[in-house]
Motif scaffolding. Structure first.
Motif, PDB file in Angstrom:
ATOM      1  N   THR A 256      39.072  41.214  42.752  1.00 58.65           N
ATOM      2  CA  THR A 256      37.934  40.690  42.204  1.00 58.65           C
ATOM      3  C   THR A 256      36.906  41.937  41.859  1.00 58.65           C
ATOM      4  O   THR A 256      36.407  42.172  40.875  1.00 58.65           O
ATOM      5  N   VAL A 257      36.564  42.773  42.997  1.00 59.28           N
ATOM      6  CA  VAL A 257      35.477  43.930  42.504  1.00 59.28           C
ATOM      7  C   VAL A 257      36.300  44.917  41.731  1.00 59.28           C
ATOM      8  O   VAL A 257      35.407  45.674  40.989  1.00 59.28           O
ATOM      9  N   ASN A 258      37.671  45.122  41.722  1.00 60.29           N
ATOM     10  CA  ASN A 258      38.296  46.065  40.794  1.00 60.29           C
ATOM     11  C   ASN A 258      38.545  45.538  39.292  1.00 60.29           C
ATOM     12  O   ASN A 258      38.861  46.121  38.720  1.00 60.29           O
ATOM     13  N   HIS A 259      37.926  43.984  39.234  1.00 63.50           N
ATOM     14  CA  HIS A 259      38.195  43.618  37.903  1.00 63.50           C
ATOM     15  C   HIS A 259      39.405  43.801  37.479  1.00 63.50           C
ATOM     16  O   HIS A 259      39.855  44.223  36.300  1.00 63.50           O
ATOM     17  N   ALA A 260      40.475  43.401  38.389  1.00 62.77           N
ATOM     18  CA  ALA A 260      42.057  43.462  38.050  1.00 62.77           C
ATOM     19  C   ALA A 260      42.888  42.447  38.496  1.00 62.77           C
ATOM     20  O   ALA A 260      42.218  41.857  39.409  1.00 62.77           O
ATOM     21  N   ILE A 261      43.830  42.233  37.856  1.00 63.35           N
ATOM     22  CA  ILE A 261      45.021  41.411  38.409  1.00 63.35           C
ATOM     23  C   ILE A 261      46.065  42.288  38.845  1.00 63.35           C
ATOM     24  O   ILE A 261      46.445  43.368  38.204  1.00 63.35           O
ATOM     25  N   ARG A 262      46.406  42.327  40.371  1.00 66.70           N
ATOM     26  CA  ARG A 262      47.522  43.167  40.858  1.00 66.70           C
ATOM     27  C   ARG A 262      48.704  42.319  41.276  1.00 66.70           C
ATOM     28  O   ARG A 262      48.709  41.245  41.461  1.00 66.70           O
ATOM     29  N   ARG A 263      49.853  42.988  41.478  1.00 71.67           N
ATOM     30  CA  ARG A 263      51.060  42.078  41.606  1.00 71.67           C
ATOM     31  C   ARG A 263      51.536  42.617  42.923  1.00 71.67           C
ATOM     32  O   ARG A 263      51.719  44.354  42.952  1.00 71.67           O
ATOM     33  N   VAL A 264      51.859  41.996  43.954  1.00 69.89           N
ATOM     34  CA  VAL A 264      52.434  42.663  45.042  1.00 69.89           C
ATOM     35  C   VAL A 264      54.159  42.082  45.313  1.00 69.89           C
ATOM     36  O   VAL A 264      54.191  40.895  45.457  1.00 69.89           O
ATOM     37  N   ASP A 265      54.819  43.096  45.442  1.00 67.64           N
ATOM     38  CA  ASP A 265      56.387  42.580  45.663  1.00 67.64           C
ATOM     39  C   ASP A 265      56.352  42.416  47.072  1.00 67.64           C
ATOM     40  O   ASP A 265      56.022  43.225  48.038  1.00 67.64           O
TER      41      ASP A 265
END
Length: 615
Positions: A256-265
């Motif tokens: 949220t605070v990084n304003h990003a969507i991350r992916r975790v394997d």
């Protein structure tokens, strides 16, 4: 114009219930003479306030030896006035400056604040020299503080400010946000205040592993070194078709605070970035358009064959292609409010929870205390509709017919086996149930500590009890048909003094670009002003969106009272090194929404002045 040339107003003294982050010391402006002081009027429900907190961190770091920032917590919701809730919010959001707890809005009224957030800048002699509403003021504030430092020079009191950190809390989870079931019967929870993800066993307590090193940051890589910043929503991606580029068994994370969507394997916990740059989106993006930057993504869901993102920071729903990272606006205009209609016309307000049920996407629309219904191709009714909710300033805990029922800042939603909808009614500390068949609302459970998410798991409902730092299970009523216990209804409105206005008035927005910036009108007027009202009949003339920072309005005396809704945006660009305006340097967007309770009176003011940035 320098600070010494501005009209100076003596800053009112600070009054409230108590002080936090001072070690028990009560602060006064008299005691802070010689330091530059910035008052940040905020409330912890407000995503714009959270954005401002992030912007202030850089200013604090640069000017900490001469600058004291004081958060004035001025609550909107009833829950936000509870002492324990304020303390929790200060810790949850990493506030590292003194906070004045102002539940009666005494200091808010003394400074004539009208919007969350509002900044007031006080010079070392105790005079107010600037006011700024909304977010995006970080660089401009830094420029103003730098000017004050140059002006006052050796007269400044330097050294550490009055901030005293509270004792560090020790719990396994800290303000967890969202939860998702993983293949194999375990659960992944966003451990938001620890800036990590945690995999839990079926007992919801045994830790199997942590992902992220626990330091706020934006770093891809191995599970032990990756960094997140207040992660929230989670979504398991199905194993891809042969030849697809996405790895199998992975999870998307709303960072949220990084304003990003991350992916975790999930195989090794490695994190990568799918969308977002780490910077907050500032531009207005209409439905159907895309952008590289995001704004406080809060939750994720599969719906209608695509990933939907609750983009709380821009009051919209977006879609995301997890393979390409392409992000596109689905619904919402960026105006904060409750308005049903098409994807292009609907208003939302900090959507924070998503749950899909076939053709319907249910949305916990937190700031308007609403449950919204989204349908791609409705047979009847709007694409974005409202199941429960009254608007920005009406909330409570009331069961019964959905048209009269009230919630208080819900953050999570889940679809029960019978098709009814469970709502994490966060600020009521309750789980509510909306039955579409009968259009009624009931209470399934209460006495919870800020429930923020729900997950249906067999015959139980997993609740993320965020302020209790744990996950708990609740039984789902047999067949999901039991309506739960009915509670005595309570209704609230925001406690703010109405502004008395005449039936004919001029609305003016004050905006002065920071030093070193200018309004660049080479390509047209770089401003936008939107005016609306609730109820709509209050505003007879002057509604709609147009350029300019001045508008003539006409109000209906027969309606008598309501809420005037004003949204403004202005763009200013950096000056050229030679002082001219002919430059293609960086530009900055300033924006703010106001919801102003008003009373129409023949003797009311013929003018309404609002400050976006006034110095």
């Amino acid at each position: 114009m320098t600070s010494s040339e501005r009209m100076k107003v003596r800053a009112p003294e600070l009054r409230g219930r108590r002080w936090l982050n001072t070690g028990g010391t009560e602060l006064t402006l008299a005691g802070l003479r010689g330091r530059i002081v910035v008052l940040d009027f905020w409330t912890f429900c407000c995503v714009n306030c959270l954005h401002a907190l992030d912007e202030l961190r850089a200013v604090e770091e640069e000017f900490g030896d001469v600058l004291t920032i004081i958060g004035v917590h001025s609550p909107k919701f009833v829950h936000e006035a509870e002492p324990a809730a304020v303390e929790a919010a200060v810790e949850r959001y990493g506030v590292e400056h003194p906070v004045l707890d102002d539940p009666e809005l005494a200091t808010w009224d003394a400074y004539a604040a009208r919007a969350w957030p509002t900044l007031a800048v006080i010079d070392p002699d105790g005079f107010v020299v600037a006011r700024m509403a909304g977010e995006g003021h970080g660089p401009g504030l830094a420029a103003l503080v730098r000017e004050l430092v140059e002006q006052h020079g050796d007269r400044l009191r330097r050294g550490d400010g009055p901030y005293v950190p509270p004792p560090a809390a020790q719990t396994a989870l800290r303000f967890p946000g969202k939860v998702v079931a993983l293949p194999g019967g375990t659960y992944l929870v966003s451990d938001t205040a620890h800036h990590q993800l945690v995999e839990l066993a079926a007992d919801l307590e045994t830790e199997l592993r942590r992902i992220g090193d626990g330091t706020r940051g934006f770093t891809d890589g191995a599970a032990a070194t990756a960094r997140f910043s207040e992660p929230q929503g989670l979504l398991v991606l199905d194993a891809p078709a042969p030849g697809a580029s996405a790895p199998s068994s992975s999870v998307l994370v709303a960072d949220t605070v990084n304003h990003a969507i991350r992916r975790v394997d999930l195989a090794d916990g490695a994190a990568s970035t799918v969308a977002g740059t780490g910077s907050q989106l500032r531009d207005r993006v209409a439905p159907g358009a895309g952008a590289t930057e995001l704004s406080s993504p809060w939750d994720l869901a599969w719906w209608d064959g695509r990933v939907v993102v609750a983009m709380a920071g821009s009051h919209q729903l977006w879609t995301l292609d997890p393979d390409t990272g392409t992000a596109t606006v689905l619904a919402g205009t960026t105006n904060e409010g409750l308005r049903d209609g098409s994807f292009a016309d609907a208003f939302l307000a900090q959507p924070s929870g998503l749950a899909a049920d076939g053709p319907v996407l249910w949305v916990a629309d937190s700031e308007i205390s609403a449950l919204r219904r989204v349908v791609a191709e409705p047979e009847a009714g709007p694409q974005v509709g409202t199941a429960v909710g009254q608007g920005l300033f009406d909330f409570g805990h009331r069961d019964g017919p959905a048209a009269e029922a009230l919630l208080q800042h819900p953050l999570g939603v889940a679809v029960l086996p019978d098709g009814s909808v469970a709502v994490a009614d966060t600020y009521n500390g309750a789980v509510r149930r909306y039955d579409p068949a009968s259009a009624t609302v009931s209470t399934l459970a209460d006495g919870l500590a800020e429930p923020s998410d729900l997950l249906v798991d067999g015959e139980t409902l997993i609740v993320v009890e965020s302020a209790a730092h744990r996950l708990v299970r609740l039984p789902i009523p047999a067949g999901s048909l039991t309506r739960g216990s009915q509670v005595g209804g309570t209704a609230h409105t925001v406690r703010r003094t109405p502004t008395e206005l005449g039936p004919e008035l001029t609305l003016r927005i004050g905006f002065t670009p920071p030093a070193g910036q200018h309004l660049d009108d080479r390509f047209g007027d770089p401003t936008s002003l939107t005016v609306a009202a609730d109820p709509p009949g209050l505003l007879l003339a002057g509604d709609g969106t147009a350029t300019g920072l001045t508008r003539t309005l006409r109000l209906d005396p027969s309606v008598g009272s309501g809420v005037l809704q004003v949204a403004v945006a202005a763009a200013a660009c950096d000056d050229a090194p030679d002082g001219t305006s002919e430059t293609f340097a960086a530009c900055h967007r300033y924006q703010q929404d106001w919801g102003i309770p008003v009373v129409v009176s023949a003797v009311g003011s013929p003018e309404l002045d609002l400050d976006l940035r006034s110095v």
